[in-house]
Scaffold this active site. Sequence first.
Site, PDB file in Angstrom:
ATOM      1  CB  SER A 244     -51.914   7.842   0.888  1.00 51.39           C
ATOM      2  OG  SER A 244     -50.995   7.871   1.397  1.00 51.39           O
ATOM      3  NE  ARG A 313     -52.053  19.636   2.469  1.00 52.28           N
ATOM      4  CZ  ARG A 313     -52.338  18.872   2.455  1.00 52.28           C
ATOM      5  NH1 ARG A 313     -51.287  17.019   3.679  1.00 52.28           N
ATOM      6  NH2 ARG A 313     -53.894  17.755   2.303  1.00 52.28           N
ATOM      7  CG  ASP A 469     -48.202   8.167  -6.544  1.00 52.95           C
ATOM      8  OD1 ASP A 469     -46.805   8.735  -5.601  1.00 52.95           O
ATOM      9  OD2 ASP A 469     -48.907   7.638  -5.330  1.00 52.95           O
ATOM     10  CG  HIS A 506     -49.761  10.136  -3.689  1.00 51.99           C
ATOM     11  ND1 HIS A 506     -49.391   8.605  -3.165  1.00 51.99           N
ATOM     12  CD2 HIS A 506     -49.784  10.191  -1.804  1.00 51.99           C
ATOM     13  CE1 HIS A 506     -49.525   7.931  -2.013  1.00 51.99           C
ATOM     14  NE2 HIS A 506     -49.969   9.592  -1.626  1.00 51.99           N
ATOM     15  CG  ASP A 507     -53.456  14.325  -3.102  1.00 52.27           C
ATOM     16  OD1 ASP A 507     -53.414  13.210  -2.866  1.00 52.27           O
ATOM     17  OD2 ASP A 507     -53.956  15.379  -3.312  1.00 52.27           O
TER      18      ASP A 507
HETATM   19  N1  LIG Z   1     -53.773  14.610  -0.130  1.00 50.25           N
HETATM   20  C1  LIG Z   1     -53.439  13.288   0.977  1.00 50.25           C
HETATM   21  C2  LIG Z   1     -51.999  12.305   0.449  1.00 50.25           C
HETATM   22  C3  LIG Z   1     -51.428  11.481   1.405  1.00 50.25           C
HETATM   23  O1  LIG Z   1     -52.890  10.779   1.926  1.00 50.25           O
HETATM   24  C4  LIG Z   1     -52.972  13.708   2.390  1.00 50.25           C
HETATM   25  O2  LIG Z   1     -53.142  14.603   1.786  1.00 50.25           O
HETATM   26  O3  LIG Z   1     -53.942  12.817   2.767  1.00 50.25           O
END
Ligand SMILES: N[C@@H](CCO)C(=O)O
Length: 525
Positions: A244, A313, A469, A506-507
């Site tokens: 990320s 969030r 993602d 993405h996670d």
């Molecule tokens: N869930 C991760 C995704 C972004 O890198 C975070 O909050 O850092």
Amino acid sequence: MQSLQRIVLRQQPLRHLSRYPSNILRKPSQLPTNHLRLIHSTRPGRQNGTATEPQSTSSNPQMSFPCLDALETRTSNLLNKTTIPKQTSGSGPEPSYTSGGYQTFVSPNPLHLDWGGTLPTYFVAYETWGTLNPSKTNAILLQTGLSASSHAHSTPANPSPGWWEKFIGPGPSYALDTDKYFIICTNVIGGCYGSTGPSSPDPASGQPYATKFPIVTLEDMVRAQFTLLDHLGIEKLAASVGSSMGGMQSLASGVLFPERVGKVVSISGCGRSHPYSIAMRFVQRQVLMSDPNWSRGHYYDSIPPHVGMKLAREIATVTYRSGPEWENRFSRRRADASQPPALCPDFLIETYLDHAGEKWCLEYDANSLLYISKAMDLFDLSKGVQDAARDRRDGYETRRNEDVVGGDLEGAQCTLTLPEQAYQEQEDVVGEEKSADVSSSARQPPKDLVAGLAALKNHKVLVIGVESDILFPAWQQREVVDALRQGGNTNVEHVELGEDISMFGHDTFLLDTENVGGPVGRFLQ
Ligand SMILES: N[C@@H](CCO)C(=O)O
């Protein structure tokens, strides 16, 4: 019910009704429902025991809003400094982010930042795993996503599991093998887990920087990390590894310090932030900054903007996961199908987002979120952007050397004002698209990015992307791969996980030890 409506309408002062034509006034029962509501519910009313709307004045019962009551209770607890229970229980596979037990490097020298700001001195919080070999050639710099601290793995000083707990360990079955490598993970500059950030005291005043903290870039964060490496006597990394925002920093490490980085691993990152991701972060920042408790960043003596943080969030979480995952996990299920629908969290997906916001809203510093999120938006390794940054830095340095009093600050001050004319709708949207960078829509990397990544021409690079993602879509990792290859790099490995492999969006990088950790481990062996 009809008679009740008539009675209530007759009770309203005439001025409430004067906007309606007289023929409607003669037949109040025929008023559109929303008009009736307007008249009946002159006050929203609360049902948490203090200000309950008398039901006799309403055609229907007042909805209750336990979600808003909870926010109000938290505000009042914060005001009264009542201890607030931590929401740490898991809400799904994403690990909890913890901090503590880290080491701190204190730089005696200032950090001059890309946009002209200065940190007269700064801290870098870090943790390590494994053993640095005598020649100091086995170090891996592990770079983090937005939310993470340096706590990637449990340590004797902090036994809580880290955010990459299952990826780090002894032996080749781990992505980062601590038998072979010395792993270093830092909290980024701008963060709130021990490194200097907006909540840190400004040496000039002793008060938190708050929004007197300067704009930082991911490259600034990387420069700070490399001063830590200097301090540890590490001339060259065996590898930089990140996911990320860490995947962006990992590329930036190689680009800024090509001689000091061996292999490069970039997972779910990109070479330049794209408008959709900027848009999603912008919306989060706007929501947060609209919380009156944010107070333009000066909330450290007061109530933090926990409501804005929670909502930010929730939005972020929507971008971190994927629709297909939620289809499987929650489908259309409601938390309690025996209850009538509510405007507060009701569907399971809503309760999940609510919980994600709850866990984070008092855990992370709001100003850190703003600054780091902005740093992500600014990220672009294109050559033109790098050249412009270098020119700006040279200019700032010249001014510092000329000893212009306040020279830094003047340069770093944001004088940006809103344009006099708001954004104009374009009739010819297609034309607008054409005038933009067409190469991205054709999925060809812009030449400027090819040139910008040329510093990595001779590095072994592993790029991993995930089809599900939506925040860093798979085309962005393909763009990096294509840019590197077009720049002449013949040592680029690319792994793309299809939806058949991961639906965690993405996670995925936090969760999939086999399909993310596996390729990383093999690449580093
Ligand atoms: N869930 C991760 C995704 C972004 O890198 C975070 O909050 O850092």
